[in-house]
Enzyme design. Structure first.
Site, PDB file in Angstrom:
ATOM      1  N   GLU A 178       0.819  -1.202   0.000  1.00  0.00           N
ATOM      2  CA  GLU A 178       0.000   0.000   0.000  1.00  0.00           C
ATOM      3  C   GLU A 178       0.859   1.261   0.000  1.00  0.00           C
ATOM      4  O   GLU A 178       0.505   2.266  -0.627  1.00  0.00           O
ATOM      5  CB  GLU A 178      -0.936  -0.009   1.211  1.00  0.00           C
ATOM      6  CG  GLU A 178      -2.025  -1.070   1.168  1.00  0.00           C
ATOM      7  CD  GLU A 178      -1.511  -2.461   1.554  1.00  0.00           C
ATOM      8  OE1 GLU A 178      -2.258  -3.433   1.366  1.00  0.00           O
ATOM      9  OE2 GLU A 178      -0.355  -2.574   2.044  1.00  0.00           O
TER      10      GLU A 178
ATOM     11  N   ARG B 201       6.798 -13.421   1.510  1.00  0.00           N
ATOM     12  CA  ARG B 201       6.051 -12.182   1.717  1.00  0.00           C
ATOM     13  C   ARG B 201       6.407 -11.515   3.039  1.00  0.00           C
ATOM     14  O   ARG B 201       6.541 -10.301   3.123  1.00  0.00           O
ATOM     15  CB  ARG B 201       4.546 -12.498   1.673  1.00  0.00           C
ATOM     16  CG  ARG B 201       3.616 -11.370   2.094  1.00  0.00           C
ATOM     17  CD  ARG B 201       3.592 -10.273   1.094  1.00  0.00           C
ATOM     18  NE  ARG B 201       2.589  -9.273   1.420  1.00  0.00           N
ATOM     19  CZ  ARG B 201       2.478  -8.112   0.800  1.00  0.00           C
ATOM     20  NH1 ARG B 201       3.302  -7.813  -0.181  1.00  0.00           N
ATOM     21  NH2 ARG B 201       1.558  -7.256   1.146  1.00  0.00           N
TER      22      ARG B 201
ATOM     23  N   MET C  67      14.381  -6.118   2.379  1.00  0.00           N
ATOM     24  CA  MET C  67      13.154  -5.351   2.210  1.00  0.00           C
ATOM     25  C   MET C  67      13.371  -4.212   1.220  1.00  0.00           C
ATOM     26  O   MET C  67      14.451  -3.626   1.157  1.00  0.00           O
ATOM     27  CB  MET C  67      12.698  -4.778   3.564  1.00  0.00           C
ATOM     28  CG  MET C  67      12.373  -5.833   4.616  1.00  0.00           C
ATOM     29  SD  MET C  67      11.107  -7.018   4.084  1.00  0.00           S
ATOM     30  CE  MET C  67       9.744  -5.908   3.738  1.00  0.00           C
TER      31      MET C  67
ATOM     32  N   PRO D  86       0.599  -7.991  -9.242  1.00  0.00           N
ATOM     33  CA  PRO D  86       1.447  -8.418 -10.366  1.00  0.00           C
ATOM     34  C   PRO D  86       2.055  -7.260 -11.156  1.00  0.00           C
ATOM     35  O   PRO D  86       2.889  -7.486 -12.032  1.00  0.00           O
ATOM     36  CB  PRO D  86       0.476  -9.206 -11.247  1.00  0.00           C
ATOM     37  CG  PRO D  86      -0.846  -8.558 -11.014  1.00  0.00           C
ATOM     38  CD  PRO D  86      -0.833  -8.086  -9.573  1.00  0.00           C
TER      39      PRO D  86
END
Length: 440
Positions: free
Chosen positions: A58, A267, A308, A335
């Site tokens: 986000e 993830r 990260m 994607p």
């Protein structure tokens, strides 16, 4: 006190246990607990625009919007909140000291009021669909204009909201502007009882993410380190249960391409070590991106991406990508980061969080959808065996991004047009016009 407020306080023990559990797995969760209960540093004396983006994805999606708000309103202080430490790290990497970061408070009335007392924003912008009944209500009560941007509502989320339909309607009623990604999202909002005049279809801000200028150069540098002549497959943002299936497909592929490199990127950072152990138990020679930053020895066949903020750089160094969260019923991950660097996309059967984007990618020939381990291996193999097909799919992926730009300009323009509702000053219309001309 509302029923939701009572419920939120009853959930407090669970919240604390959950936070401690996360901290045991990922120590960054131990830090800055007071912020999660509204104890942030006072921003008194500053004119504040507040943007909330829950985590890494986000933040990246909202990055261009945050940049544009900072550019348009240089006399305002940008406060960016997230829920996760990885989101915090992403804010710091993208913006440095240009914005202020805190964690968003949990949705307890006391925490919410404490946060708003100290932040005192003139505008609240919430990225994507977040469930914050008390926070939204407090913004309305205090007269803080509330804009929900890049809102998507999957079928699964829609069903979940219908279970708490009364609370959902009351929550969304506090918004001054809701920018939905698609007509389907807008209709689902209407079906939940959201007022039609607050809903506008703006498109997806993810299409407007700007690439760093040196990204492709960085991708080429990575490829030289990994080996220019070896095929490279990246499986990105994977969830529990997926890595085993990916490694099963990888075993099939190694029989055809013994020099293949798999770049495997979990993830969640708390799973990095577990995924490394899984790969080693399978007998693979494993390197870790955080440690092995130079040229990879030829015997390394799995590189675990345990850093990260550089996923797109890893995409840029690969030939083919698999989108995580789609081989298990998590709904898939974004994607478009792979598409933006012209890398063909493969995903599994569960892409309900990105249903429109995945359908567009399939229709354009930028992606392939698979339903089994064997089909996954076959799809990767097809792209390796047919370089022309791979390049064509890469071009289709890139054109998908190019052809759908514009959500950012439309969102900013709509904010400016609704001056009475969201409190922007008339002097900012000039910037709106400049941006509109630039997007033509």
């Amino acid at each position: 006190m509302t029923l939701w407020s009572v419920t939120s306080y009853l959930l407090l023990p669970y919240v604390l246990v959950s936070l401690a559990w996360r901290a045991l797995r990922y120590p960054a969760y131990w830090h800055r607990w007071p912020e999660r209960f509204g104890f942030i540093g006072s921003l008194e004396g500053s004119r504040v625009i507040w943007v909330h983006a829950v985590s890494v994805g986000e933040v990246r999606s909202a990055a261009a919007l945050i940049e544009a708000l900072a550019d348009r309103y240089p006399h305002h202080r940008l406060l960016v909140t997230t829920m996760t430490p990885t989101g915090s790290d992403q804010v710091r990497e993208l913006f440095g000291g240009r914005v202020t970061h805190t964690y968003v408070p949990y949705d307890f009335p006391d925490a919410v009021n404490r946060f708003l007392d100290r932040a005192a924003p003139e505008l609240a912008v919430i990225a994507e669909t977040e469930f914050w009944p008390n926070l939204f209500r407090a913004c309305k009560y205090r007269g803080i204009p509330l804009c929900l941007v890049n809102v998507r509502l999957s079928q699964a989320s829609f069903r979940g909201y219908t279970w708490v339909g009364r609370t959902t309607r009351a929550m969304f009623a506090n918004a001054d502007l809701i920018c939905a990604q698609t007509r389907i999202d807008a209709q689902r909002l209407r079906n939940l009882g959201v007022r039609d005049h607050t809903i506008e279809v703006m498109g997806n801000l993810k299409f407007d993410v700007e690439l760093p200028r040196d990204l492709m150069t960085e991708g080429e540098r990575l490829r030289r380190q990994w080996g220019c002549d070896r095929p490279v497959w990246i499986a990105a943002s994977t969830h529990p249960g997926e890595e085993r299936r990916i490694l099963d497909a990888f075993a099939i592929l190694l029989s055809r391409y013994p020099d293949m490199l798999l770049v495997l990127v979990p993830r969640h950072p708390e799973r990095f070590a577990a995924v490394v152990r899984l790969c080693r138990r399978r007998g693979y020679h494993v390197a870790r991106r955080s440690i092995d930053t130079g040229a990879l020895p030829a015997e390394v066949n799995v590189l675990v991406g345990d850093t990260m903020g550089e996923l797109q750089r890893l995409y840029a160094g690969a030939d083919v990508s698999l989108i995580g969260g789609s081989l298990v019923p998590k709904g898939g991950q974004n994607p478009l980061e792979a598409c933006a660097v012209s890398v063909p996309v493969i995903f599994g059967q569960w892409m309900f969080h990105f249903e429109e984007i995945s359908a567009m990618a399939l229709e354009r020939g930028a992606a392939r959808q698979v339903h089994s381990v064997q089909a996954l291996a076959s799809a990767v193999s097809l792209y390796f065996e047919q370089p022309a097909l791979r390049r064509e799919a890469g071009r289709a992926a890139h054109s998908l991004i190019e052809d759908n730009h514009g959500a950012l300009a439309r969102t900013l323009e709509l904010m400016a047009e609704r001056l009475p509702q969201i409190g922007f000053t008339g002097s900012d219309v000039k910037r709106r016009d400049e941006l509109s001309r630039a997007s033509d």
